[in-house]
Design a protein around this motif. Structure first.
Motif, PDB file in Angstrom:
ATOM      1  N   GLU B  33      -9.929   4.238  -3.971  1.00  0.00           N
ATOM      2  CA  GLU B  33      -8.784   4.071  -2.916  1.00  0.00           C
ATOM      3  C   GLU B  33      -9.331   2.896  -1.570  1.00  0.00           C
ATOM      4  N   ILE B  39      -7.679  -4.738  -1.527  1.00  0.00           N
ATOM      5  CA  ILE B  39      -6.604  -5.703  -2.361  1.00  0.00           C
ATOM      6  C   ILE B  39      -5.510  -5.935  -1.666  1.00  0.00           C
ATOM      7  N   ILE B  42      -6.886  -8.386   0.999  1.00  0.00           N
ATOM      8  CA  ILE B  42      -7.009  -9.948   0.540  1.00  0.00           C
ATOM      9  C   ILE B  42      -5.612 -10.623   0.397  1.00  0.00           C
ATOM     10  N   GLY B  43      -4.575  -9.585  -0.035  1.00  0.00           N
ATOM     11  CA  GLY B  43      -3.167 -10.001  -0.289  1.00  0.00           C
ATOM     12  C   GLY B  43      -2.619 -10.798   0.960  1.00  0.00           C
TER      13      GLY B  43
END
Lengths: 414, 219
Positions: B33, B39, B42-43
């Motif tokens: 998690e 992620i 970073i997105g």
């Protein structure tokens, strides 16, 4: 009137137990008999739920003799829990009549009301409940029992065996390829068409549109698409054709920019590379479709390549491309979208051909090695499927048990 | 080093993801998690890069007087207007630009731009699908050869299934449609799914073992 009231009560209790959907299968209590405490459940056991992250205990018991027989007045089993044998028991769930097990799955969040701590003693009781919830029989208390998380999910052993087998095949064929072994792979028309399509675009002086789909950079289909993009970009650089790569995801865009730049460098034409070849559009699905369709209709690319993850937009893109008169090559691992691409595109890479395409295009021995492993794994799957079909048919028409045992070998738990 | 460190990172995290599938323990879930949260982070940063890319491509079109620059004008105005709408909110009875309000993205202007402009446009594009299905079906279902004829017959049976006026033929059509869906169709679908599964594992192994490096820009 009393009978009607009892029926209503029965339905309400069952609904509480989450059992409304199965109401037809439940034998109603005998309304002619007066309600009396049913015989309690016996042999109550509780152990930690296996193959999980903890915070769950599984209970089992022998049914009350009055469940479906005897007084036939058991309409549910209430599961109650306490932290000490003489402590206050709280209802944590309910089971249907005839049900001998219950998984008490708690939350792992300490703030949650149904939080269940690991490595903590719990005591359980299962009450046989009649339509009058005050008339019930209490089981002996069982405990203490603790929940804890496991370090290995035994239910996934078949997957582990398959992964190890496939990993071995891949390493074996990659090693063989490194040593210069001759690896034959059957030709795929869709992949061979890519070179032809790039040549056509060059002759016509029109651009090539490459669509990476709606997947993120973490998705395998997108990773495979990067590889194909690299091959396509290298040819495009060699032929000095124009390439357009509109992206749906900004991370995908960043990776695609690097891929195309690297391909231009490999082709010795790094000066021809321009960053605006690969650009971000939007991460709204139909906004992206509208923008790509606009590019197709205004710039009339000679070739459209769709590789990656596609959803409802696949046919809108492919039909617009067909209207624009482009040659279209598509590949996706989304099973539901494959028929749309087959209908609207000139060539379609079906399923795993998308993953095979990079190896075909590059003809690198290392990549071909993994492709060979894939073929052998498929052969193994076909053989096992045939054995399974025979085994299950034999088991269905005779008393032999090995047919079902063979099926059990492949059972994977979540 | 420039290539070896990313490959090592991919190996470590790739193997962790494989092990994670077999380890249900809470610690394994927690790391998983935690990585998913990264992620998302970073997105968000990558989105800035994306918007910059979109702006630059369209600004260059304007600067270079390219033929379709009108669309770029519309796009840039819409882009900045939507961003402004996101910040435009009524605070203490007066309208103004605010970076942080209790209304957030629910601000009046942004909500109206979304509900009355963006959503209808998206719905319109999605509804085009119905017409494209009809035109694609027309092309696909022409009885040019034996296989195409079989496809046409199968499609007719499946479509007839929804016709309520089949009378005594209803049960036969329904059974035939179910057989088509559950036997030949499902068999083909399963074969494709198995192939996809193996392809995915093979690609994942290639990435983990460093054979496949396209994600680093090395095609």
């Amino acid at each position: 009137m009393q009978s009607l009231l009892r029926t209503v009560l029965t339905v309400c209790l069952l609904a509480t137990a989450g059992a409304v959907a199965q109401i037809d299968t439940i034998q109603p209590p005998d309304m002619a008999l007066p309600l009396a405490p049913p015989a309690p459940v016996s042999n109550l056991r509780a152990i930690d739920l296996d193959n999980d992250h903890g915070h769950a205990i599984t209970l089992s018991w022998d049914l009350s003799p009055d469940d479906g027989a005897g007084l036939r007045n058991v309409i549910a089993y209430d599961v109650l829990r306490a932290t000490s044998p003489g402590g206050e028991f709280t209802k944590v769930g309910a089971a249907l009549p005839g049900q001998k097990t219950y998984n008490n799955v708690g939350s792992k969040e300490a703030e949650s009301p149904d939080y269940m701590a690991d490595h903590t003693d719990y005591y359980y009781r299962v009450d046989a409940v009649t339509p009058d919830s005050t008339i019930r029989s209490l089981s002996p208390v069982f405990g203490p029992v603790q929940s804890y998380g496991q370090w290995f999910n035994k239910g996934r052993v078949p997957v582990l065996v398959a992964v190890l087998f496939f990993g071995f095949l891949t390493v074996f064929f990659v090693t063989k390829a490194k040593k210069g072994g001759d690896l034959y792979v059957r030709p795929l028309s869709g992949i061979e068409a890519i070179d032809e399509a790039i040549g056509r675009a060059t002759e016509m002086g029109k651009p090539i549109l490459y669509v990476l789909g709606l997947g993120t950079a973490a998705e395998i289909a997108t990773i495979a698409s990067f590889t194909i993009l690299g091959r396509v970009a290298k040819r495009v650089a060699e032929y000095q054709t124009h390439l357009i790569v509109p992206c749906y995801d900004p991370i995908v865009m960043t990776v695609a920019q690097e891929t195309v730049k690297s391909a231009y460098m490999d082709a010795g034409r790094v000066d021809d590379y321009r960053e605006e070849m690969v650009y971000f559009l939007t991460n709204s699905q139909f906004g992206y479709v509208g923008a790509v369709n606009g590019i197709m209709l205004r710039q009339l690319p000679a070739t459209n390549v769709y590789m990656g993850k596609f959803f409802a937009e696949s046919l809108i893109l492919a039909e617009t491309g067909a209207l624009a008169g482009s040659i279209q090559i598509a590949g996706t691992d989304e099973v539901a979208q494959i028929p749309f691409f087959v209908v609207a595109c000139d060539y379609t890479l079906i399923g795993e051909e998308l993953y095979a395409a990079s190896a075909y295009l590059g003809r690198e021995p290392l990549l071909l090695g993994s492709l060979k492993a894939q073929d052998y794994a498929k052969a193994a799957v076909i053989i096992l499927a045939l054995i399974g079909a025979v085994a299950l048919n034999v088991a269905a028409f005779s008393d032999v048990s090995w047919g079902m045992s063979f099926k059990e070998l492949f059972k994977v738990a979540n | 080093m420039k290539r070896q460190i990313p490959i090592l990172l991919v190996l470590v995290f790739g193997l962790f993801m494989v092990f994670q599938y077999f380890v249900p323990h809470e610690s394994s879930e927690w790391i998983y998690e935690y990585l998913l949260d990264w992620i998302t982070i970073i997105g968000v940063f990558a989105l800035v890069l994306g918007i910059w890319s979109l702006f630059r491509v369209n600004y260059d079109k304007l600067r270079q007087h390219k033929p379709d620059r009108g669309y770029s004008v519309v796009l840039l105005i819409s882009l900045f207007a939507t961003i402004c709408f996101g910040f435009l909110a009524k605070v203490d009875g007066s309208w103004g630009l605010h970076f942080s309000t209790t209304e957030g993205l629910q601000s009046y202007m942004y909500r109206h731009a979304y509900e009355y402009v963006i959503r209808p446009i998206q719905s319109t594009i999605f509804s085009l699908l119905a017409f494209f299905i009809a035109s694609a079906a027309y092309r696909a279902f022409r009885a040019r050869n034996v296989l195409a004829t079989l496809l046409l017959a199968a499609a007719l049976i499946l479509m007839l299934r929804f016709n309520p006026y089949l009378g005594p033929l209803g049960d036969y059509v329904s059974n035939a449609a179910n057989w088509l869906l559950n036997v030949p169709n499902l068999a083909a679908k399963r074969a494709i799914v198995i192939g996809i599964g193996l392809g995915m594992v093979a690609t994942a192994l290639k990435v983990i073992l460093g054979i496949e490096r396209s994600y680093m820009g090395k095609g």
